[in-house]
Each structure stands twice: as structure tokens, then as C-alpha cells.
Scaffold this active site. Structure first.
Site, short mmCIF file in Angstrom:
data_model
loop_
_atom_site.label_atom_id
_atom_site.label_comp_id
_atom_site.label_asym_id
_atom_site.label_seq_id
_atom_site.Cartn_x
_atom_site.Cartn_y
_atom_site.Cartn_z
CB THR A 113 44.50 62.33 59.06
OG1 THR A 113 43.97 62.68 57.78
CG2 THR A 113 45.80 63.08 59.29
CE LYS B 255 45.54 65.15 55.94
NZ LYS B 255 44.44 65.66 55.18
CE LYS C 99 43.56 63.20 63.35
NZ LYS C 99 42.58 62.35 62.70
#
Ligand code: NAD
Length: 296
Positions: A93, A168, A243
């Protein structure tokens, strides 16, 4: 059977590489950490002497690394060692700009590439039930799909280079905001004398229903499998939620998009992490919401 170079054998990469090996693929792995390399050997992964050696014979190269700077550095390092016609896939990611830069690095060398971040966490990686969100050309997607199906259950082609990462961070922004919203509703209900069960029984079949409520309820009881029933052990750690919310905030800034709630959610998770809860499951955010409610 394909030959796969797998770089980054951490919490996610190790079980993903293991599932590929279990499915009969030949996997050459590499990680900077010796214990990660040793554990991978036990799972049927052959360890290469370095990252370049791991990709040298590979038809497909997969990276599963912490952040954008690691991915672009590793791809810059290993692309010259790759076979002609290899496919590069990054499953980490990372920020959209780095993902698109990585596609650019591959294109410069005539190598096909995909960004393919996952959801489903370590449990999904072990059970091969991950969801892959994939960005890149149709032809490259067709080549990567059978491998995604060995490591996961659902595979969605999201469009051009970088769009897997876009999907995402957008998805996880919904998740971060909705977990705070569900937590606020439970805490308000508590203050007004409503039981957790009553609120769950109503909201889970009404317009307030969402995954944060029905699959991952932040109070113990209504959803027995949610981390709230296990002292908020992750699951999906608050640090990882932070994050992803920061990546969404950065993407919003770079495109001039106002994501007021997403940005606020990032601030709330940042405060929570700074209070020592980075390793707790992200649904433990209800503790911070409750502490604020009692202060008010
Ligand atoms: P991790 O820190 O456990 O693993 C990353 C691995 O990369 C480490 O073992 C590290 O030694 C290795 N590494 C770093 N630089 C390297 C280099 N130059 N060469 C070789 N190896 C190198 O992290 P993780 O939990 O496995 O997550 C990996 C990625 O997946 C991250 O981008 C994360 O955001 C994402 N992700 C994690 C989860 C989760 O639940 N853990 C869920 C979805 C997505």
C-alpha cells in the site's frame, strides 16, 4: 508453473509467497531481515542471495514493501536484472504518485507492471482470501490474475496505472471515517441509556448499517468475531489505518480535493497512536471517543 521473484517477506509477503509456493509456483524470495528469510524457507520459498538474484529468472516479480520510497528504490535496483517480458507487480500500500512512478520505471525498460494493493490483512494473506485492487493495462492484468487468485479470493481491475492504490485509499478512508462514526453512535447511546444490543439490533438492519458496525463492531458482544471481544488485539492495527488515512490526505491535497471527514479521521487516529495505541486494533478508537465524551 511460473517462476516468481518475491521481495519483502514480512507479515503479509511471507504468507503470500508461501501460498504461491504451495500452489506449485517456483518462488525465489528476498528480504533484508534474516529471520524473514529463514521463515520463508520453511514455507517452500527458495531464498536468493539478493533482490537482483531473486528477479533474474522470474517471469513475474512481486514486491510487498512498507512504503513508496522502498518500492521505487527496489524497482530501480532490480529492473535492469529482470528477464525480457517479465511482469512486475507491487502489492504494497503506497502513495499514488510513487505507484505511478514505479509504472514509469517499468515502462522505460519495456516491462509490464501492475499496482495491486490488498485488503484482508494478515489473516486473509494466510488463508489466501485477500482482495486485490489492480491498476494497469488490461493485458498485464490478464497475466497477473491467475496469481492473484492463488493468493486471494476477489480481484478487481480498477483501471489504469495507479488506480489500484486509488481504490485502496478511497476504501480505507470510508472505513476510517465509518469506524469513528459507529463509535460515536455507541458512545452517545451509552450516555443516553441505550444498550449496545438495542443500538446494534436497530442500526444493523437500518440505514446506519455498514461494515464497521456489522462485521467489526467496536463494542464487545454484538459481533463475536470483532476484535472488541479480544481486548482490541489486531486485526488491523491503528498504525496501519493512520498510514492509509495519511495517504488519502496526501492524495486529496495533491488533487485539491476537500475530504473534510477523511482529514479529521487522520487527526483522530494520529492522536490515538500518539497516546500509545498504535498497535491496538483500529476499532479501539472507541476508547478515545469515550474519553472525549466523558471529558465534555
Ligand atoms: P512488514 O513491515 O511486516 O513487511 C515489509 C517487509 O519488507 C519487511 O520484512 C522488510 O524487511 C522488507 N523490506 C523493506 N525494504 C526492503 C528491501 N529493500 N528489500 C527487501 N526487503 C525489504 O509489513 P507488512 O505488514 O507485510 O505490510 C507490507 C505492505 O502491505 C505495506 O505497504 C502495508 O501497508 C500493506 N498492508 C498491510 C496489511 C497488514 O494487515 N499488515 C494489510 C494490507 C496491506
Amino acid at each position: 508453473m511460473s517462476t516468481i521473484g518475491f521481495i519483502g517477506l514480512g507479515n503479509m509477503g511471507a504468507p503470500m509467497a508461501a501460498n504461491l509456493a504451495k500452489a506449485g509456483e517456483k518462488v525465489f524470495g528476498f528480504d533484508l531481515v534474516p529471520t524473514a528469510r529463514e521463515a520463508a524457507v520453511r514455507d517452500g520459498v527458495e531464498i536468493a542471495a539478493g533482490a537482483r538474484q531473486a528477479v533474474a529468472d522470474a517471469d513475474v516479480v512481486i514486491t510487498m514493501l512498507p512504503a513508496g520510497e522502498h518500492v521505487t528504490a527496489v524497482w530501480t535496483d532490480v529492473l535492469p536484472a529482470a528477464k525480457k517480458g517479465a511482469l512486475f507487480i507491487d502489492c504494497s500500500t503506497i502513495d499514488v504518485a510513487s505507484a505511478r512512478a514505479a509504472h514509469g520505471l517499468a515502462a522505460k525498460r519495456g516491462v509490464a507492471a501492475l499496482d495491486a494493493p490488498v485488503s484482508g490483512g494478515v489473516g486473509g494473506a494466510r488463508a489466501a482470501t485477500l482482495t486485490f485492487m489492480v491498476g494497469g493495462a488490461e493485458e498485464a492484468f490478464g497475466r497477473g490474475k491467475p496469481l492473484f487468485e492463488r493468493m486471494g479470493k476477489r480481484v478487481v481491475h480498477c483501471g489504469e496505472a495507479g488506480n489500484g492504490q486509488v481504490a485502496k485509499i478511497c476504501n480505507n478512508m470510508i472505513l476510517g471515517v465509518s469506524m469513528i462514526a459507529v463509535s460515536e453512535a455507541f458512545v452517545l447511546g451509552e450516555k443516553l441509556g441505550l444498550s449496545h444490543k438495542a443500538l446494534f439490533d436497530v442500526a444493523s438492519v437500518s440505514s446506519g448499517q455498514c461494515w464497521s458496525l456489522t462485521s467489526y463492531c467496536p463494542v464487545p458482544g454484538p459481533v463475536p468475531t470483532s476484535p472488541a471481544n479480544n481486548d482490541y488485539k489486531p486485526g488491523f492495527a491503528a498504525a496501519l489505518m493512520l498510514k492509509d488515512l495519511k495517504l488519502a490526505r496526501e492524495a486529496a491535497r495533491s488533487t485539491g480535493t476537500e475530504t473534510v471527514l477523511g482529514a479529521h479521521a487522520a487527526q483522530i487516529y494520529e492522536a490515538f497512536a500518539q497516546q500509545g495505541h498504535a498497535a491496538d486494533d483500529f476499532s479501539a478508537i472507541i476508547k478515545l471517543v469515550r474519553a472525549h465524551a466523558h471529558r465534555a
